[in-house]
Write a protein that holds these residues in place. Sequence first.
Motif, short mmCIF file in Angstrom:
data_model
loop_
_atom_site.label_atom_id
_atom_site.label_comp_id
_atom_site.label_asym_id
_atom_site.label_seq_id
_atom_site.Cartn_x
_atom_site.Cartn_y
_atom_site.Cartn_z
N GLU A 100 65.21 -33.22 -39.66
CA GLU A 100 64.15 -32.75 -40.56
C GLU A 100 62.81 -33.39 -40.22
N GLY A 101 61.80 -32.56 -40.11
CA GLY A 101 60.46 -33.04 -39.81
C GLY A 101 60.11 -33.03 -38.34
N ALA A 102 61.08 -32.76 -37.48
CA ALA A 102 60.80 -32.75 -36.04
C ALA A 102 59.87 -31.60 -35.69
N VAL A 103 58.88 -31.89 -34.87
CA VAL A 103 57.97 -30.87 -34.36
C VAL A 103 58.45 -30.51 -32.96
N ILE A 104 58.82 -29.26 -32.78
CA ILE A 104 59.46 -28.81 -31.55
C ILE A 104 58.60 -27.75 -30.88
N SER A 105 58.38 -27.92 -29.59
CA SER A 105 57.69 -26.88 -28.82
C SER A 105 58.48 -26.59 -27.56
N ASN A 115 57.88 -24.60 -33.63
CA ASN A 115 58.39 -24.34 -34.98
C ASN A 115 57.34 -24.61 -36.04
N SER A 116 56.18 -25.14 -35.63
CA SER A 116 55.04 -25.33 -36.54
C SER A 116 53.78 -25.38 -35.69
N ASP A 117 52.63 -25.27 -36.32
CA ASP A 117 51.39 -25.20 -35.56
C ASP A 117 51.06 -26.55 -34.91
N VAL A 125 53.91 -19.65 -33.18
CA VAL A 125 54.85 -20.24 -34.13
C VAL A 125 55.90 -19.20 -34.49
N ILE A 126 57.17 -19.55 -34.26
CA ILE A 126 58.26 -18.60 -34.55
C ILE A 126 59.33 -19.30 -35.38
N ASP A 127 59.98 -18.53 -36.24
CA ASP A 127 61.01 -19.07 -37.12
C ASP A 127 62.35 -19.27 -36.41
N ASP A 128 62.60 -18.48 -35.39
CA ASP A 128 63.91 -18.54 -34.72
C ASP A 128 63.80 -19.19 -33.35
N ILE A 129 63.10 -20.31 -33.27
CA ILE A 129 62.89 -20.96 -31.98
C ILE A 129 64.22 -21.35 -31.33
#
Length: 254
Positions: A100-105, A115-117, A125-129
């Motif tokens: 939880e809270g991980a920023v993934i690119s 998964n977030s800007d 930004v996509i929901d199904d990364i």
Amino acid sequence: MAQLPYLAVIVDLDRTLLRTDKTVSDYTLEVLQAWREAGAFLLAATARPERAITEYRDLIGFHAATTLNGARTVTPDSVYENTIDTEDAVSILEQLLRQEGAVISVEAENGIYANSDIPVWHPAVIDDIGMLPRREKIYKILASHPDMPPEQIAVDLPENVYSTVADKKLRQYMSKAATKWRGIRQMLENVNVETEKAVYFGDDNDDAEPIRRCGYGVAVKNALDHIKEIADEITESNDEDGVARALDRLWPRK
């Protein structure tokens, strides 16, 4: 004028060739141009994707570039790719998404997704990364977390994937076939230059192998301590034209 001591000049970009404001000084451009006109090949080795080096390629006149830490290498007549296996990429993303809270690119075939800007990168930004690897080739996965250092981001790595820390804040995951050194060897083979006749400049973890293996390895003053320890020379910082000053010492133009 003396003969060039090295036939290929290979440079990392961020925090090595580029100043903190991401510019290149007129002095550095002058030195690089002099080496190129004398017959040296100018090669880039960077963690950036190809789309993010276009202005520097045009400004400096790089002959070839290995991008995304060796996941994609582009020469005038060839493209070499080392992507993460689909199921391996899915596994890594599933594990990261559980934190939880991980920023993934993800650097993928058609650009960068997250998964977030991430304002500096402007990803899609996509929901199904987590399902992205089933649609596109994956070059690199990156993760950070606001509450923990990158070393503490835990993932059970698939056999054919490795992980490093970049810029002291990002955890990156790549195919074991994708390394800067492999990309550099591909570029050198393309221009028919032996590794002993190449000089390399870097600052970060992924620059260690090129610094050790090229004919002459140079660390900028702002490099990580263990990178400076293995370098043949420590030059001035990226904000002090360290690359150009070292090249001028290696081959005085006057």
